[in-house]
Design a protein around this motif. Structure first.
Motif, PDB file in Angstrom:
ATOM      1  N   ILE A   1      -5.390   6.661   4.419  1.00 13.16           N
ATOM      2  CA  ILE A   1      -5.125   5.822   3.246  1.00 13.16           C
ATOM      3  C   ILE A   1      -4.588   4.467   3.706  1.00 13.16           C
TER       4      ILE A   1
ATOM      5  N   ASP B   1       0.827  -1.210   0.000  1.00 15.40           N
ATOM      6  CA  ASP B   1       0.000   0.000   0.000  1.00 15.40           C
ATOM      7  C   ASP B   1       0.861   1.261   0.000  1.00 15.40           C
TER       8      ASP B   1
ATOM      9  N   GLU C   1       2.279   1.690  -3.437  1.00 14.30           N
ATOM     10  CA  GLU C   1       1.252   2.107  -4.400  1.00 14.30           C
ATOM     11  C   GLU C   1       0.857   3.570  -4.227  1.00 14.30           C
ATOM     12  N   ASN C   2       0.694   3.978  -2.965  1.00 13.81           N
ATOM     13  CA  ASN C   2       0.163   5.313  -2.715  1.00 13.81           C
ATOM     14  C   ASN C   2       1.214   6.404  -2.618  1.00 13.81           C
ATOM     15  N   PHE C   3       2.369   6.059  -2.058  1.00  9.97           N
ATOM     16  CA  PHE C   3       3.358   7.108  -1.806  1.00  9.97           C
ATOM     17  C   PHE C   3       4.668   6.878  -2.547  1.00  9.97           C
TER      18      PHE C   3
ATOM     19  N   ARG D   1      -2.818  10.715   4.914  1.00  8.92           N
ATOM     20  CA  ARG D   1      -1.932   9.568   4.697  1.00  8.92           C
ATOM     21  C   ARG D   1      -2.302   8.416   5.624  1.00  8.92           C
TER      22      ARG D   1
ATOM     23  N   ASP E   1      -1.152  14.437  -2.266  1.00 12.22           N
ATOM     24  CA  ASP E   1      -1.394  13.000  -2.103  1.00 12.22           C
ATOM     25  C   ASP E   1      -2.766  12.655  -2.675  1.00 12.22           C
ATOM     26  N   LYS E   2      -2.821  11.513  -3.384  1.00 14.75           N
ATOM     27  CA  LYS E   2      -4.089  11.159  -4.048  1.00 14.75           C
ATOM     28  C   LYS E   2      -4.848  10.089  -3.269  1.00 14.75           C
ATOM     29  N   GLU E   3      -6.150  10.282  -3.164  1.00 15.00           N
ATOM     30  CA  GLU E   3      -7.029   9.242  -2.648  1.00 15.00           C
ATOM     31  C   GLU E   3      -8.358   9.380  -3.373  1.00 15.00           C
TER      32      GLU E   3
END
Lengths: 266, 148
Positions: free
Chosen positions: B86, A235, A238-240, B83, A260-262
């Protein structure tokens, strides 16, 4: 490994270090951590495929710090932990001698933490295929079934906290679970307490875990708790976009980007 | 049988969403009464464990809301929170905790109507999902043992 024994002997004889943290003979056919303070004892050092414990866990322990400057036998997982501990300012470069051991069982000495990081850049963390498959299998279950699966998996947990003790990154000297006024997380082998403990453990390692599997190896009940941290590692990537320990980058959850994307916040 | 009334806990930040919810009231906008609002200094202060505790104490749904990005009273609390959410969401999903029951949102102090909408739509979602019996069973494990 003669080379290792020789090197450790020289280090202790010259008083460059006061203790060598390494692997020695344990009970049955296992190895255990040994702490050598006399040069004559260095021949007790062994290194082979049975040496899976993460020795970096001792670097932050008061009892070991008292012994003086350590040298540590460090295969890849230990090296990763050392870099992470250094990034979190838990260990200092001059207070430690790192005796690295490559996957080919060759001894390498590191001048600096930066040198370890460079070395690790050719030995990146990889989540093995079998684990990826298990994680995918779990994720493909319907939510209720997944919950039941984990309640069942965590059922044997009786909160011995071996996973915490074995983890080099769980170095807080006081832990929430020792707080009993009020009792934040049930110490009984209760499914709610089990769930909460493992969520908390995983979350506190989010973006920090170096995937050494020490927690899983230490678990007397063989609970696959490393799947949680492995999944979180994916995770984070993938995210950061960060993966593995780094000296110059902040931990994923200690930093942020304004963009940051969500997709789930309304 | 009476209709299922979802119990919803809202963790909100003091500076935006709490003020936003206040505006909803002062604007006389009616919205579902199922929500219990808990005020925090900042979304950065909302520990993930508090969400689990809410489920453990019988909540059927959770709202977590704070300032829009770049609007944080403490400049970066909500960025850190984002963050954390997430990561937390990913972990909960793996563990089979129903992430549809947690609604995250940004509601500013000027968005009274948006707050009403968030609460109403969350109540609607949770009503459709029904009571969170999976978690309640785990949380009430001991009580059940004693009763039996």
């Amino acid at each position: 490994m003669n080379e290792l024994i020789q090197k450790a002997t020289i280090l202790l004889e010259s008083n460059s270090v006061q203790v060598v943290i390494g692997y020695g003979k344990g009970s049955a056919n296992r190895t255990r951590a040994i702490f050598i303070t006399q040069a004559a004892d260095c021949e007790k050092l062994i290194f082979d495929s049975r040496c899976i414990q993460n020795l970096a866990v001792y670097l932050t322990k008061q009892e070991i710090k008292k012994l003086g400057k350590p040298a540590i036998v460090a295969p890849i997982p230990v090296l990763r932990s050392i870099v992470q501990l250094a990034a979190e300012n838990q260990i200092a470069e001059n207070d430690l001698v790192v005796l690295g051991v490559t996957p080919e069982s060759e001894l390498v000495e590191f001048e600096s933490f930066a040198a370890i990081e460079t070395f690790l850049s050719t030995h990146r963390i990889e989540i093995e295929g079998k684990y990826q498959k298990t994680i995918e299998m779990i994720k493909s279950m319907p939510v209720s079934e997944r919950f039941a699966y984990w309640v069942k998996e965590l059922e044997p947990c009786f909160k011995c906290y071996a996973c915490r003790s074995a983890c080099p990154l769980c170095y807080c000297t006081r832990c929430t679970v020792e707080n009993n006024q009020p009792q934040w997380i049930s110490v009984a082998s209760h499914p709610l307490g089990n769930l909460e403990w493992h969520v908390m453990r995983a979350m506190h390692l989010a973006g920090r875990c170096t995937d050494c599997e020490a927690c899983y190896n230490a678990c007397p009940m063989g609970i696959p708790i490393h799947l949680l941290t492995k999944s979180m590692l994916q995770d984070v990537a993938e995210n950061f976009g960060t993966y593995g320990p780094s000296l110059d980058k902040l931990n994923a959850l200690s930093s942020f980007k304004p963009d940051d994307k969500e997709s789930f916040i309304r | 049988m009476t209709e299922f009334e979802p119990k919803i806990v809202a963790f909100v930040c003091n500076w935006c969403t709490y003020a936003g919810a206040d505006l909803t009231g002062t604007s006389r906008i009616k919205y579902a009464q199922n929500v219990k609002i808990i005020r925090f200094p900042c979304t950065g202060r909302i520990d993930f464990m508090l969400l689990l505790k809410a489920f453990g104490e019988g909540a059927d749904g959770i709202i977590v809301s704070g300032c829009h990005p770049n609007d944080c009273h403490y400049t970066s609390g909500n960025f850190h929170a984002r963050r954390r959410w997430i990561m937390f969401r990913g972990l909960l999903d793996l563990l089979g905790i129903d992430i549809r029951r947690i609604q995250y949102s940004w509601v500013s102090a000027a968005e009274g109507a948006k707050w009403a909408d968030i609460v109403n739509s969350t109540v609607k979602t949770i009503r459709e999902l029904g009571p969170y019996t999976d978690y309640a069973k785990v949380a009430g494990y001991l009580e059940k043992e004693v009763k039996e």
